[in-house]
Design a protein around this motif. Sequence first.
Motif, short mmCIF file in Angstrom:
data_model
loop_
_atom_site.label_atom_id
_atom_site.label_comp_id
_atom_site.label_asym_id
_atom_site.label_seq_id
_atom_site.Cartn_x
_atom_site.Cartn_y
_atom_site.Cartn_z
N ASN A 140 0.83 -1.20 0.00
CA ASN A 140 0.00 0.00 0.00
C ASN A 140 0.86 1.25 0.00
OD1 ASN A 140 -2.23 -1.68 0.22
ND2 ASN A 140 -2.34 -1.49 2.44
N ILE A 141 0.27 2.35 -0.44
CA ILE A 141 0.93 3.65 -0.35
C ILE A 141 -0.02 4.65 0.30
CG2 ILE A 141 1.87 5.63 -1.61
CD1 ILE A 141 2.97 3.78 -3.68
N ASP A 142 0.47 5.34 1.33
CA ASP A 142 -0.28 6.42 1.96
C ASP A 142 0.14 7.73 1.30
OD1 ASP A 142 -1.55 4.73 3.68
OD2 ASP A 142 -0.30 5.20 5.42
N PHE A 143 -0.83 8.50 0.84
CA PHE A 143 -0.58 9.82 0.28
C PHE A 143 -1.15 10.86 1.23
CE2 PHE A 143 -0.92 7.02 -3.44
CZ PHE A 143 0.22 7.37 -4.15
N SER A 144 -0.32 11.81 1.63
CA SER A 144 -0.78 12.92 2.46
C SER A 144 -0.86 14.16 1.59
CB SER A 144 0.16 13.15 3.64
OG SER A 144 0.15 12.02 4.51
N LEU A 145 -1.99 14.85 1.66
CA LEU A 145 -2.24 15.99 0.77
C LEU A 145 -2.73 17.20 1.56
CD1 LEU A 145 -3.76 13.19 -0.62
CD2 LEU A 145 -3.36 14.63 -2.61
N ARG A 146 -2.48 18.37 1.00
CA ARG A 146 -2.95 19.61 1.59
C ARG A 146 -3.95 20.26 0.64
NH1 ARG A 146 1.63 21.76 2.84
NH2 ARG A 146 1.52 21.36 5.08
N LEU A 199 -13.30 17.79 6.07
CA LEU A 199 -13.27 16.35 5.82
C LEU A 199 -13.45 15.56 7.11
CD1 LEU A 199 -10.28 16.15 3.28
CD2 LEU A 199 -12.74 16.18 2.77
N LYS A 200 -13.84 14.31 6.95
CA LYS A 200 -14.01 13.40 8.09
C LYS A 200 -13.32 12.08 7.78
CE LYS A 200 -18.51 15.36 9.35
NZ LYS A 200 -19.96 15.07 9.54
N ILE A 201 -12.89 11.39 8.82
CA ILE A 201 -12.34 10.05 8.65
C ILE A 201 -13.40 9.16 8.00
CG2 ILE A 201 -11.35 8.05 9.81
CD1 ILE A 201 -9.57 10.52 9.91
N ASP A 202 -12.99 8.30 7.08
CA ASP A 202 -13.86 7.38 6.33
C ASP A 202 -14.59 8.06 5.17
OD1 ASP A 202 -13.16 5.15 7.76
OD2 ASP A 202 -14.88 5.22 9.10
N GLN A 203 -14.36 9.35 4.95
CA GLN A 203 -15.01 10.04 3.84
C GLN A 203 -14.34 9.67 2.52
OE1 GLN A 203 -15.44 14.21 4.55
NE2 GLN A 203 -16.32 14.65 2.54
N THR A 257 -10.32 6.63 0.49
CA THR A 257 -10.90 6.91 1.80
C THR A 257 -9.93 7.70 2.68
OG1 THR A 257 -12.21 4.88 1.69
CG2 THR A 257 -11.89 5.86 3.87
N VAL A 258 -10.44 8.74 3.30
CA VAL A 258 -9.64 9.52 4.24
C VAL A 258 -9.39 8.68 5.50
CG1 VAL A 258 -9.54 11.59 5.69
CG2 VAL A 258 -10.58 11.70 3.40
N VAL A 259 -8.11 8.49 5.84
CA VAL A 259 -7.77 7.65 6.99
C VAL A 259 -7.15 8.44 8.15
CG1 VAL A 259 -7.47 5.58 5.58
CG2 VAL A 259 -5.49 7.05 6.03
N ARG A 260 -6.70 9.66 7.85
CA ARG A 260 -6.08 10.46 8.91
C ARG A 260 -6.16 11.94 8.54
NH1 ARG A 260 -1.85 7.83 9.02
NH2 ARG A 260 -0.40 9.12 7.82
N ILE A 261 -6.35 12.79 9.57
CA ILE A 261 -6.39 14.23 9.37
C ILE A 261 -5.54 14.89 10.44
CG2 ILE A 261 -7.85 16.30 9.32
CD1 ILE A 261 -10.19 14.49 8.48
N GLU A 262 -4.60 15.73 10.01
CA GLU A 262 -3.76 16.47 10.94
C GLU A 262 -3.62 17.90 10.43
OE1 GLU A 262 -0.02 14.55 11.52
OE2 GLU A 262 -0.90 12.61 12.08
N ASP A 263 -4.19 18.83 11.16
CA ASP A 263 -4.18 20.25 10.76
C ASP A 263 -4.78 20.39 9.36
OD1 ASP A 263 -2.96 20.97 13.21
OD2 ASP A 263 -0.99 20.47 12.40
N ASP A 264 -4.01 20.92 8.39
CA ASP A 264 -4.55 21.13 7.06
C ASP A 264 -4.13 20.03 6.08
OD1 ASP A 264 -1.89 21.82 6.94
OD2 ASP A 264 -2.19 23.56 5.63
N VAL A 265 -3.70 18.89 6.63
CA VAL A 265 -3.25 17.77 5.79
C VAL A 265 -4.09 16.53 6.09
CG1 VAL A 265 -1.33 16.20 5.30
CG2 VAL A 265 -0.89 18.64 5.62
N TYR A 266 -4.53 15.85 5.04
CA TYR A 266 -5.25 14.60 5.22
C TYR A 266 -4.52 13.49 4.47
CZ TYR A 266 -7.17 15.02 0.47
OH TYR A 266 -7.31 15.10 -0.89
#
Length: 201
Positions: free
Chosen positions: A21-27, A34-38, A48-57
């Motif tokens: 797998n590859i996780d991509f973090s985007l701003r 956004l919400k987790i699982d969106q 699917t959004v799996v993590r949100i930190e400040d202005d990065v998901y």
Amino acid sequence: MFSGIIEEMATIVAIHKEKENIDFSLRCTFTDQLKIDQSVSHNGVCLTVVRIEDDVYTVTAMKETLDRSNLGLLRIGDRVNIERSMPMNGRLDGHIVQGHVDETAVCTKMEDADGSTYFTFEYPFDKEMAQRGYFTVDKGSVTINGVSLTVCNPTENTVTVAIIPYTRENTNFCDMQIGSVVNLEFDILGKYIARLQSFNN
């Protein structure tokens, strides 16, 4: 489900590989909405959004998705077309887009159209896939990197689309060049019609 109307371009700020797998973090500007699982479309791929930190998901792409799309080619700093899922009470300004990329295509031609631009993309022709609805028709719809577009002059293995200045400036068509790899999603209506016809043969 999506409409193919891009909300904005998100910028990749981190890429992390975890096994296959590859996780991509985007701003982007609406990370706080956004919400987790969106579900969010990225270059036409529903992730699917799996993590949100400040202005990065962060979203995760599995091997099947990476093999079938251009996501595995992305690098930090690249801009990605994004769209949140369509509300059921909203207008369908584009066309029905599932966020399930069928295959990739390569930009082979860019031609000025007195202000707008014609882009031509080539993809491998597969007769069996075409019989299942993986083809384009003149004036029909196709999704390229998540953008809902109208088909011009299709052949069995190419599709041409006309991009107006606004679309070029506000999607990653502004970064497109000869040799760029894009994601294709063929029209779901064509797939259903091809499937129904197969029962009559």
